[in-house]
Design an enzyme around this catalytic site. Structure first.
Site, PDB file in Angstrom:
ATOM      1  N   LYS A 184      -3.420  23.033 -38.305  1.00  0.00           N
ATOM      2  CA  LYS A 184      -2.488  23.306 -39.408  1.00  0.00           C
ATOM      3  C   LYS A 184      -1.281  22.388 -39.238  1.00  0.00           C
ATOM      4  O   LYS A 184      -0.366  22.674 -38.479  1.00  0.00           O
ATOM      5  CB  LYS A 184      -2.054  24.775 -39.329  1.00  0.00           C
ATOM      6  N   CYS A 293      12.294  16.635 -30.144  1.00  0.00           N
ATOM      7  CA  CYS A 293      12.578  17.861 -29.373  1.00  0.00           C
ATOM      8  C   CYS A 293      13.296  17.536 -28.070  1.00  0.00           C
ATOM      9  O   CYS A 293      14.141  18.288 -27.617  1.00  0.00           O
ATOM     10  CB  CYS A 293      11.282  18.595 -29.106  1.00  0.00           C
TER      11      CYS A 293
HETATM   12  P1  NAD Z   1       8.665  24.951 -37.515  1.00  0.00           P
HETATM   13  O1  NAD Z   1       8.628  25.948 -36.418  1.00  0.00           O
HETATM   14  O2  NAD Z   1       9.369  25.306 -38.764  1.00  0.00           O
HETATM   15  O3  NAD Z   1       7.187  24.580 -37.960  1.00  0.00           O
HETATM   16  C1  NAD Z   1       6.222  24.109 -37.063  1.00  0.00           C
HETATM   17  C2  NAD Z   1       4.853  24.428 -37.599  1.00  0.00           C
HETATM   18  O4  NAD Z   1       4.694  25.851 -37.626  1.00  0.00           O
HETATM   19  C3  NAD Z   1       4.613  23.961 -39.027  1.00  0.00           C
HETATM   20  O5  NAD Z   1       3.278  23.553 -39.171  1.00  0.00           O
HETATM   21  C4  NAD Z   1       4.884  25.208 -39.832  1.00  0.00           C
HETATM   22  O6  NAD Z   1       4.245  25.211 -41.076  1.00  0.00           O
HETATM   23  C5  NAD Z   1       4.326  26.280 -38.913  1.00  0.00           C
HETATM   24  N1  NAD Z   1       4.881  27.627 -39.109  1.00  0.00           N
HETATM   25  C6  NAD Z   1       6.096  27.970 -39.589  1.00  0.00           C
HETATM   26  N2  NAD Z   1       6.224  29.314 -39.612  1.00  0.00           N
HETATM   27  C7  NAD Z   1       5.086  29.829 -39.122  1.00  0.00           C
HETATM   28  C8  NAD Z   1       4.612  31.155 -38.876  1.00  0.00           C
HETATM   29  N3  NAD Z   1       5.356  32.218 -39.142  1.00  0.00           N
HETATM   30  N4  NAD Z   1       3.392  31.314 -38.338  1.00  0.00           N
HETATM   31  C9  NAD Z   1       2.633  30.234 -38.038  1.00  0.00           C
HETATM   32  N5  NAD Z   1       3.010  28.961 -38.257  1.00  0.00           N
HETATM   33  C10 NAD Z   1       4.224  28.754 -38.788  1.00  0.00           C
HETATM   34  O7  NAD Z   1       9.224  23.617 -36.880  1.00  0.00           O
HETATM   35  P2  NAD Z   1       9.543  22.252 -37.621  1.00  0.00           P
HETATM   36  O8  NAD Z   1      10.808  22.445 -38.392  1.00  0.00           O
HETATM   37  O9  NAD Z   1       8.319  21.774 -38.338  1.00  0.00           O
HETATM   38  O10 NAD Z   1       9.774  21.285 -36.386  1.00  0.00           O
HETATM   39  C11 NAD Z   1      10.974  21.154 -35.737  1.00  0.00           C
HETATM   40  C12 NAD Z   1      11.012  21.984 -34.471  1.00  0.00           C
HETATM   41  O11 NAD Z   1       9.951  21.622 -33.603  1.00  0.00           O
HETATM   42  C13 NAD Z   1      12.267  21.746 -33.664  1.00  0.00           C
HETATM   43  O12 NAD Z   1      12.824  22.953 -33.226  1.00  0.00           O
HETATM   44  C14 NAD Z   1      11.792  20.938 -32.477  1.00  0.00           C
HETATM   45  O13 NAD Z   1      12.570  21.017 -31.344  1.00  0.00           O
HETATM   46  C15 NAD Z   1      10.431  21.468 -32.273  1.00  0.00           C
HETATM   47  N6  NAD Z   1       9.620  20.497 -31.528  1.00  0.00           N
HETATM   48  C16 NAD Z   1       9.302  20.749 -30.217  1.00  0.00           C
HETATM   49  C17 NAD Z   1       8.560  19.826 -29.486  1.00  0.00           C
HETATM   50  C18 NAD Z   1       8.208  20.057 -28.035  1.00  0.00           C
HETATM   51  O14 NAD Z   1       7.326  19.374 -27.536  1.00  0.00           O
HETATM   52  N7  NAD Z   1       8.823  20.973 -27.341  1.00  0.00           N
HETATM   53  C19 NAD Z   1       8.116  18.678 -30.104  1.00  0.00           C
HETATM   54  C20 NAD Z   1       8.458  18.451 -31.435  1.00  0.00           C
HETATM   55  C21 NAD Z   1       9.193  19.380 -32.134  1.00  0.00           C
END
Ligand code: NAD
Length: 491
Positions: A184, A293
């Site tokens: 997803k 991140c």
């Molecule tokens: P997000 O949590 O909004 O979304 C991430 C994914 O989860 C998307 O595909 C989204 O559609 C899905 N999602 C959202 N709500 C959900 C739910 N309730 N149930 C299941 N899936 C759901 O994050 P984002 O805004 O897309 O990305 C940015 C975030 O990702 C930042 O906080 C960043 O730090 C983090 N990040 C972490 C790493 C790491 O390796 N630690 C790497 C990249 C990004």
């Protein structure tokens, strides 16, 4: 802007289920937008709960049939190797899609992200069949050994900042170990995930082994997390989403790995090579538009080194002016969407109001065409650890500079965060650098460098940056179950 002239080879605006491209059952679609021009690139399918169910059932049936999970590891490896090869051959095509969808410079997607993805598939191709188990000494006349078996159906949920890279960090080890996957991607950036499905099929991956469902997280992602036939969720994204995922996976006791947010300290000691530290500080925050991140978003500087470092930092920041992401010379692209632009702008206002000194940037960058979600590279000096810009993940090109007096003050400030993803330490004295590295509560510490990643080195967080490790041999643990087998040897 040259963006409008680019003609990408778009993947189908459909879902990929059981080896077939299919429309969403409700026929719904969503636009995906180029953040540099604000123009719609294409539509993606908006999966319904029924579509998620079909994708999971396809992955389950593919897993249970044994056509992938029971295939010899080295044969799975051949297909993974081929996927890597195809990715490498199509670097330009895939990188263009990534840049149009995400706004990141073509330099990053073409020279770093896509080659890293190809390498990652080939690295795990080598592991397929080589992570099999141990013989264990036990009491009595028994023979005990362990088997490493695939976990089953993996729900891989990926954010928008490194759309393909973070997909591959999950999909490659999952497939190498014999799992099947329902992927997803973020609704902001689904195109390269769909392209990957095309490439996997061409490489000979059997139907149902990789499925892609696109759409919002609150519906499509949530349905995947709740689905009883999914064995594990591999998630990268926001810390608050990670908590929600953990809560809802508890119902079916899924295995969960979480790669979450960060507020990483990049630390400059008073004996650091200032030029190198200034270079590491700028790339640490402005690479990937700061939508990274592990971004070094807190620059902790020894009081003695402060003035010299600031001078070089401001000078280097001038080289990170935003530009057309399709220009190979551009090093700062467009933020992923309007929401992100609003969020970053809000934090900058909070920083100003709190009393931090804005010494670079601070506002939207106006592109020649007047469009696009660009933001200037921004630096706040004299930031106190209590300010929101020092505590919260901004996820944009905004650096907070915080001074420290001595090592104790430094360690306390560096660890004064709910996160623990990464950190950098700059010093000519390796003993001092190692002392600091040991004291930091972070999953990765870079000494005299920043933003180094390699398929062989683990990646993951301490504290609220999540748990579990991606990459390297560590990822193999999270995509396998251990089975202990006993044989009675008594005659
Ligand atoms: P997000 O949590 O909004 O979304 C991430 C994914 O989860 C998307 O595909 C989204 O559609 C899905 N999602 C959202 N709500 C959900 C739910 N309730 N149930 C299941 N899936 C759901 O994050 P984002 O805004 O897309 O990305 C940015 C975030 O990702 C930042 O906080 C960043 O730090 C983090 N990040 C972490 C790493 C790491 O390796 N630690 C790497 C990249 C990004």
């Amino acid at each position: 802007m040259t963006t409008a002239k680019a003609s990408p080879k778009l993947p189908p605006s459909k879902l990929f289920i059981n080896g077939q491209w299919v429309d969403a059952s409700g026929g719904r679609t969503l636009p995906t937008v180029n953040p540099a021009t604000e123009e719609v690139i294409t539509q993606i399918a908006e999966a319904s709960q029924e579509d998620v169910d079909r994708a999971v059932k396809a992955a389950r049936a593919a897993f249970d049939s044994g056509k992938w999970s029971e295939r010899k590891g080295r044969d799975r490896g051949k297909i993974l190797w081929k996927i890597g090869e195809l990715l490498r051959q199509r670097t330009d095509e895939v990188a263009l899609l990534e840049t149009l969808d995400n706004g990141k410079p073509i330099f990053e997607s073409g020279k770093i992200d896509v080659p890293f993805c190809a390498e990652c598939f080939q690295y795990y191709a080598g592991w397929a069949g080589k992570h099999s188990g141990d013989v264990n000494e036990v009491a009595g006349n028994f023979f005990n050994f362990t088997l490493r078996e695939p976990v089953g159906v993996i729900g891989a949920i990926v954010p928008w900042n490194f759309p393909l890279l973070l997909t591959v960090w999950k999909v490659a080890p999952a497939l190498a170990m014999g799992n099947t996957v329902v992927l997803k991607p973020s609704k902001e950036t689904s195109l390269t995930a769909l392209k990957l499905a095309e490439i996997c099929q061409e490489a000979g991956l059997p139907d149902g082994v990789l499925n892609v469902v696109t759409g919002p997280g609150s519906t499509v992602g949530a349905a995947l997390v709740k689905h009883p036939m999914v064995d594990k969720i591999a998630f990268t994204g926001d810390t608050s989403t990670g908590k929600e995922i953990m809560r809802s996976s508890a119902e079916t006791l899924k295995r969960v790995t979480l790669e979450l947010g960060g507020k990483s300290p990049n630390i400059v000691l008073d004996d650091a090579d200032i030029e190198a530290a200034a270079r590491g500080a700028t790339t640490g925050i402005f690479y990937g538009k700061g939508e990274v991140c592990g971004a070094g978003s807190r620059l902790l500087v020894a009081e003695k080194a402060h003035d010299a470092l600031m001078e070089q930092l401001l000078d280097r920041t001038k080289r990170f002016q935003p530009g057309d992401p399709l220009d190979p010379k551009t090093r700062l692209g467009a933020l992923v969407n309007r929401d992100q632009l609003t969020k970053v702008s809000r934090y900058v206002e909070e920083g100003k109001q709190a009393g931090a000194a804005l010494v670079a940037g601070g506002g939207r960058w106006a592109s020649p065409g007047g469009k696009g979600f660009f933001f200037q590279p921004t630096i706040f000096d004299r930031v106190e650890p209590s300010y929101s810009i020092a505590r919260e993940e901004i996820f944009g090109p905004v650096l907070s500079v915080i001074s420290f007096k001595d090592l104790d003050d430094l360690v306390a400030k560096a660890n004064q965060t709910i996160y623990g993803l990464a950190a950098g330490v700059w010093s000519r004295d390796i003993k001092k650098a190692m002392y600091v590295a040991r004291k930091l509560r972070a999953g990765t510490v870079w000494i005299n460098t920043y933003n180094m990643y390699d398929t062989g080195a683990p990646w993951g967080g301490f504290k609220q940056s999540g748990f579990g490790r991606e990459l390297g041999p560590y990822a193999l643990e999270s995509y396998t179950e251990v089975k202990s087998v006993w044989v009675d040897m008594n005659m």
